[in-house]
Design a protein around this motif. Sequence first.
Motif, short mmCIF file in Angstrom:
data_model
loop_
_atom_site.label_atom_id
_atom_site.label_comp_id
_atom_site.label_asym_id
_atom_site.label_seq_id
_atom_site.Cartn_x
_atom_site.Cartn_y
_atom_site.Cartn_z
N SER A 40 -8.95 116.99 -34.73
CA SER A 40 -7.65 117.34 -35.28
C SER A 40 -7.00 118.37 -34.37
CB SER A 40 -7.81 117.91 -36.70
OG SER A 40 -6.56 118.37 -37.18
N GLU A 41 -5.81 118.05 -33.86
CA GLU A 41 -5.06 118.97 -33.01
C GLU A 41 -3.76 119.32 -33.73
OE1 GLU A 41 -3.80 121.50 -31.24
OE2 GLU A 41 -5.45 120.84 -29.96
N PRO A 42 -3.67 120.52 -34.32
CA PRO A 42 -2.47 120.86 -35.09
C PRO A 42 -1.25 121.18 -34.24
CG PRO A 42 -4.02 122.70 -35.08
CD PRO A 42 -4.72 121.54 -34.41
N ARG A 43 -1.46 121.57 -32.97
CA ARG A 43 -0.30 121.85 -32.12
C ARG A 43 0.47 120.56 -31.87
NH1 ARG A 43 -2.33 123.69 -26.82
NH2 ARG A 43 -4.03 122.26 -27.35
N PRO A 44 1.78 120.54 -32.13
CA PRO A 44 2.52 119.28 -32.00
C PRO A 44 2.69 118.87 -30.54
CG PRO A 44 4.03 121.10 -32.44
CD PRO A 44 2.64 121.66 -32.56
N GLY A 45 2.71 117.57 -30.32
CA GLY A 45 3.00 117.04 -29.00
C GLY A 45 1.88 116.20 -28.44
N LEU A 46 2.27 115.10 -27.77
CA LEU A 46 1.30 114.19 -27.18
C LEU A 46 0.48 114.87 -26.10
CD1 LEU A 46 0.08 111.38 -26.81
CD2 LEU A 46 2.05 110.79 -25.37
N ALA A 47 1.10 115.73 -25.29
CA ALA A 47 0.36 116.40 -24.22
C ALA A 47 -0.73 117.30 -24.79
CB ALA A 47 1.31 117.19 -23.33
N ALA A 48 -0.43 118.03 -25.85
CA ALA A 48 -1.44 118.89 -26.48
C ALA A 48 -2.59 118.05 -27.02
CB ALA A 48 -0.80 119.71 -27.60
N ALA A 49 -2.26 116.91 -27.64
CA ALA A 49 -3.31 116.04 -28.17
C ALA A 49 -4.16 115.47 -27.04
CB ALA A 49 -2.67 114.91 -28.99
N ARG A 50 -3.53 115.06 -25.94
CA ARG A 50 -4.29 114.54 -24.81
C ARG A 50 -5.20 115.60 -24.21
NH1 ARG A 50 -0.25 110.24 -21.67
NH2 ARG A 50 -0.84 108.51 -23.04
N ASN A 51 -4.74 116.82 -24.16
CA ASN A 51 -5.59 117.89 -23.63
C ASN A 51 -6.82 118.11 -24.51
OD1 ASN A 51 -4.04 118.44 -21.35
ND2 ASN A 51 -2.79 119.98 -22.38
N VAL A 65 -7.64 108.30 -27.46
CA VAL A 65 -6.51 107.75 -28.20
C VAL A 65 -5.92 108.85 -29.07
CG1 VAL A 65 -5.75 106.02 -29.87
CG2 VAL A 65 -7.56 105.46 -28.24
N CYS A 66 -4.63 109.13 -28.89
CA CYS A 66 -3.94 110.13 -29.69
C CYS A 66 -3.06 109.43 -30.71
CB CYS A 66 -3.09 111.04 -28.78
SG CYS A 66 -4.04 111.85 -27.48
N THR A 67 -2.97 110.00 -31.91
CA THR A 67 -2.27 109.31 -32.98
C THR A 67 -1.59 110.28 -33.92
OG1 THR A 67 -2.53 107.57 -34.66
CG2 THR A 67 -4.24 109.27 -34.57
N ARG A 68 -0.57 109.79 -34.59
CA ARG A 68 0.12 110.56 -35.64
C ARG A 68 0.80 109.58 -36.60
NH1 ARG A 68 2.60 115.63 -36.80
NH2 ARG A 68 4.57 115.37 -37.90
N ASP A 69 0.33 109.56 -37.82
CA ASP A 69 0.94 108.78 -38.90
C ASP A 69 1.09 107.30 -38.57
OD1 ASP A 69 1.16 110.97 -40.61
OD2 ASP A 69 3.13 111.54 -39.83
N ARG A 70 0.10 106.72 -37.91
CA ARG A 70 0.16 105.28 -37.61
C ARG A 70 -1.23 104.68 -37.82
NH1 ARG A 70 4.02 104.01 -32.49
NH2 ARG A 70 2.40 105.00 -31.24
N VAL A 71 -1.79 104.92 -38.98
CA VAL A 71 -3.18 104.57 -39.21
C VAL A 71 -3.42 103.06 -39.12
CG1 VAL A 71 -2.96 104.43 -41.73
CG2 VAL A 71 -5.17 105.03 -40.70
N ASN A 126 -2.91 114.13 -34.39
CA ASN A 126 -1.93 115.18 -34.09
C ASN A 126 -1.05 115.47 -35.32
OD1 ASN A 126 0.69 115.70 -31.61
ND2 ASN A 126 -0.85 117.11 -32.35
N GLY A 127 -1.71 115.75 -36.45
CA GLY A 127 -0.97 116.17 -37.64
C GLY A 127 -0.57 115.06 -38.58
N SER A 128 -1.39 114.02 -38.68
CA SER A 128 -1.05 112.90 -39.57
C SER A 128 -1.10 113.31 -41.04
CB SER A 128 -2.03 111.74 -39.33
OG SER A 128 -1.89 111.21 -38.04
N ARG A 129 -0.25 112.63 -41.83
CA ARG A 129 -0.24 112.85 -43.28
C ARG A 129 -0.35 111.54 -44.04
NH1 ARG A 129 5.31 116.09 -43.10
NH2 ARG A 129 5.60 114.42 -41.58
N ASP A 130 -0.90 110.52 -43.38
CA ASP A 130 -0.97 109.19 -43.98
C ASP A 130 -2.40 108.75 -44.26
OD1 ASP A 130 -1.85 108.87 -41.41
OD2 ASP A 130 -0.65 107.09 -40.97
#
Length: 330
Positions: A81-92, A21-27, A56-60
């Motif tokens: 934690s995957e700092p590189r932006p993008g869903l594909a990077a997070a999935r990898n 599961v990849c996520t960003r700012d949707r806790v 993927n870089g959440s701030r919440d």
Amino acid sequence: MNERLPPPSPARHRPEVSFVVCTRDRVDVLEACIASIQAACRTHPAFPAELVVVDNGSRDGTPERLASIAEKSKVPITALSEPRPGLAAARNSGLARARGRVRVFVDDDCKLERTYLRDLQRHYASGEKWLIRGGRVELGDARDLPFTIKRCEQRQRLTPAVHPGGFVLGCNMTMHRDVAARIGPFDERFGTGGALRSAEDTDYLVRAMLLGMPVEYVPDMTIFHHHGRRDRKAIDRLHRDYHFGNGALCLKHIRRAPWLLRHFYWAVRAALRELVGGPRFDPELRLSHWPVVAMNLAGAAKFALLVITRRPAPEPLRRAEPGEAEARAR
């Protein structure tokens, strides 16, 4: 890539299933997603699972909330934690860390049906592993517009006569670990947060087909998508983004999958027919074929620019050597 939690249990306790599961700012929606996975695991403990969550870089406050959830969870949770932006990077990142025999991609705004693991185990018990398999996607909230769902009642396999976009949705996509090793990583130019906005999952389906692997949809393995889009502007924006990515996809695979051009031709023909009262792309949502054509062309142009500027692509496709899939999993 910095891990937020201790490493998972030793290899001898390796799970059968890895949910990624990849996520960003949707806790808040993420917590509901995790709870549904935990409930599915309790319902069918015979198919042991783990959960890999990629932030993927959440701030919440996502990392702190994840740590609290993982501490109490009976399902092993690994937070990355995957700092590189993008869903594909997070999935990898999630794919590289997952240890299960079966990999399941679920979006953070989705909830699993309680019988999900039972259905998953039944399908993978057949012994056929060289395929990508996706399940049913229902609306999670009746107030949301009927978009990014799939409710077909029949089992189907993808053919060149059908556009791969949406045949298996990336929010409910599964594969054996050897399939992931064979296809390789997601193309990080595609997907939400990437240069091409979408279609990282569709690109993966096309690459599987080019390697001779079927893509299958099954009408069970159900998840509920709480996408939250209730106004036309949000749907129009997503509609355009999807076809922007699909245009790039067409140009990327134009030599090895020229049948994708046929779908662009059909979109142009349908758009022209709209001028004389022909059917729309989606009559219920009043979506037109014209944005499909325009965004396909824009996406192809963007992909050409990325190639000219030498934006890196994923590693070349090749057959996995014996033991390589295990090494990647570790």
